[in-house]
Scaffold this active site. Sequence first.
Site, PDB file in Angstrom:
ATOM      1  N   ASP A  29      -5.836  10.348  14.312  1.00  0.00           N
ATOM      2  CA  ASP A  29      -7.062  10.980  14.775  1.00  0.00           C
ATOM      3  C   ASP A  29      -6.642  12.257  15.493  1.00  0.00           C
ATOM      4  O   ASP A  29      -6.137  12.214  16.609  1.00  0.00           O
ATOM      5  CB  ASP A  29      -7.795  10.015  15.724  1.00  0.00           C
ATOM      6  CG  ASP A  29      -8.930  10.674  16.479  1.00  0.00           C
ATOM      7  OD1 ASP A  29      -9.067  11.907  16.414  1.00  0.00           O
ATOM      8  OD2 ASP A  29      -9.671   9.948  17.160  1.00  0.00           O
ATOM      9  N   CYS A  54     -16.752   8.296  25.313  1.00  0.00           N
ATOM     10  CA  CYS A  54     -16.705   7.563  24.033  1.00  0.00           C
ATOM     11  C   CYS A  54     -15.447   6.694  23.950  1.00  0.00           C
ATOM     12  O   CYS A  54     -14.825   6.586  22.879  1.00  0.00           O
ATOM     13  CB  CYS A  54     -16.787   8.494  22.829  1.00  0.00           C
ATOM     14  SG  CYS A  54     -18.370   9.304  22.704  1.00  0.00           S
TER      15      CYS A  54
HETATM   16  N1  PLP Z   1     -11.521  11.292  18.345  1.00  0.00           N
HETATM   17  C1  PLP Z   1     -11.266  11.906  19.502  1.00  0.00           C
HETATM   18  C2  PLP Z   1      -9.945  11.678  20.188  1.00  0.00           C
HETATM   19  C3  PLP Z   1     -12.224  12.755  20.063  1.00  0.00           C
HETATM   20  O1  PLP Z   1     -11.977  13.377  21.219  1.00  0.00           O
HETATM   21  C4  PLP Z   1     -13.461  12.936  19.389  1.00  0.00           C
HETATM   22  C5  PLP Z   1     -14.514  13.757  19.999  1.00  0.00           C
HETATM   23  O2  PLP Z   1     -14.622  13.847  21.208  1.00  0.00           O
HETATM   24  C6  PLP Z   1     -13.659  12.289  18.171  1.00  0.00           C
HETATM   25  C7  PLP Z   1     -12.671  11.462  17.681  1.00  0.00           C
HETATM   26  C8  PLP Z   1     -14.922  12.458  17.399  1.00  0.00           C
HETATM   27  O3  PLP Z   1     -15.068  13.794  16.997  1.00  0.00           O
HETATM   28  P1  PLP Z   1     -16.425  14.293  16.315  1.00  0.00           P
HETATM   29  O4  PLP Z   1     -17.532  13.828  17.209  1.00  0.00           O
HETATM   30  O5  PLP Z   1     -16.269  15.773  16.289  1.00  0.00           O
HETATM   31  O6  PLP Z   1     -16.487  13.675  14.963  1.00  0.00           O
END
Ligand code: PLP
Length: 407
Positions: free
Chosen positions: A201, A365
């Site tokens: 990720d 999140c």
């Molecule tokens: N993974 C990580 C570590 C993130 O910081 C984020 C967004 O804050 C995401 C996944 C999800 O990204 P998006 O909302 O742009 O799809």
Amino acid sequence: MSFDVAAVRDQFPVLKRSFDGKPLIYLDNAATTQKPQAVIDAITDYYTNCNSNVHRGAHKLADEATRLYEGARDTIATFLNANSRNEIIFTAGTTEGVNIVANGMAQILKAGDEVIVTELEHHANLIPWQQACERSGATLKIAPINELGEVDQEAFTSLLNSNTKMVSFAHISNALGTVNPVVEMIAKIREIAPNALVTVDGAQGVAHGDVDVQALGCDFYAFSGHKVFAPTGVGALWGRESLLAEWPVWQTGGEMIKTVTYSHAEWNELPYRLEAGTPNIAGVIGLGAALTWLSQFDAKAMRAHEQSLIDAATERAEQFDGMTLLGRARNKISVLSFVLEGGHPADVGFLLDRQGVAIRTGHHCAEPLMNKLGVPGTARASFSIYNNMSDVDALFDALAKARMMLL
Ligand code: PLP
């Protein structure tokens, strides 16, 4: 090579704004980054001069739009050091990228198979795997973190075995700033779990370093444009061509097909087989412009500048009365996550906002991680390349005032 932060700042119009007479101090970069004029211009130019649908047009405007759109794919392939432009799938962002991989895995996994994520994950790299395991009967395992907020490498290694079919983890944690030792982790996976695929990720990874997917050694790398100076709603999934060529299709419809009858359809070649429907053309062009813009800087100098900001902020935090830092990883970038004694993170965010300092508060999140840390959430200041030492000073001046109000 030094990094001219003043010259960089100058290219971000929004940083010239003020609220109630107070200059904006933007420290919410892990949520989204601001956009340089070069990106704004690229999007404006597309809509002003080249707006058209891509690929199937029988006219010059469509050719121009297609050239810009596919040019962005080349830029991203070069930026990530992909083997081929066919390895770049445009997505709506990291969330969609991970979902493409997890949806495919849900069709490949079976009972007895194991998927591993870590305690650090954003929901976007946790829930798709929960769903994939639920659908397939596979087991989800969670690699724990240590008291510094680093993945416990011994515990992680002990979870790996020949039943491991997928390991998916963040390049950099959005909640704590931990930079995972991706290369070392993948070396262990290859040695102990040779049947496993690896997804990284990269939502926070692309903005803070030199991402070379071949050097990292993963199988998939997902990122979002908006974390790296490009628009929201666009991103890319990089995957090994041999995997993507056979990967279960994600969405079906226009663009992703070769031939269609009323009863059957055959899928298109890469990269189009995983890009159904009219894409976010302006977003993709903006993403290409952002990475071209970013590539002008020396990656080492840029990283050193960012490191100096987080180091200075950490030093100040350690001396700040009533502040508890969360995440003390030895390799850490950009993110200062903390709680203030006597103040809910939401109150801290509110009091800072009144002084022109924009941070983020809440669970970021990463609700399971917050539960593990025993906090309802944190206040998070996150730095980007256009932040400077005055921003660090402004943050701590505002925090000192907030603390007085909370006492
Ligand atoms: N993974 C990580 C570590 C993130 O910081 C984020 C967004 O804050 C995401 C996944 C999800 O990204 P998006 O909302 O742009 O799809």
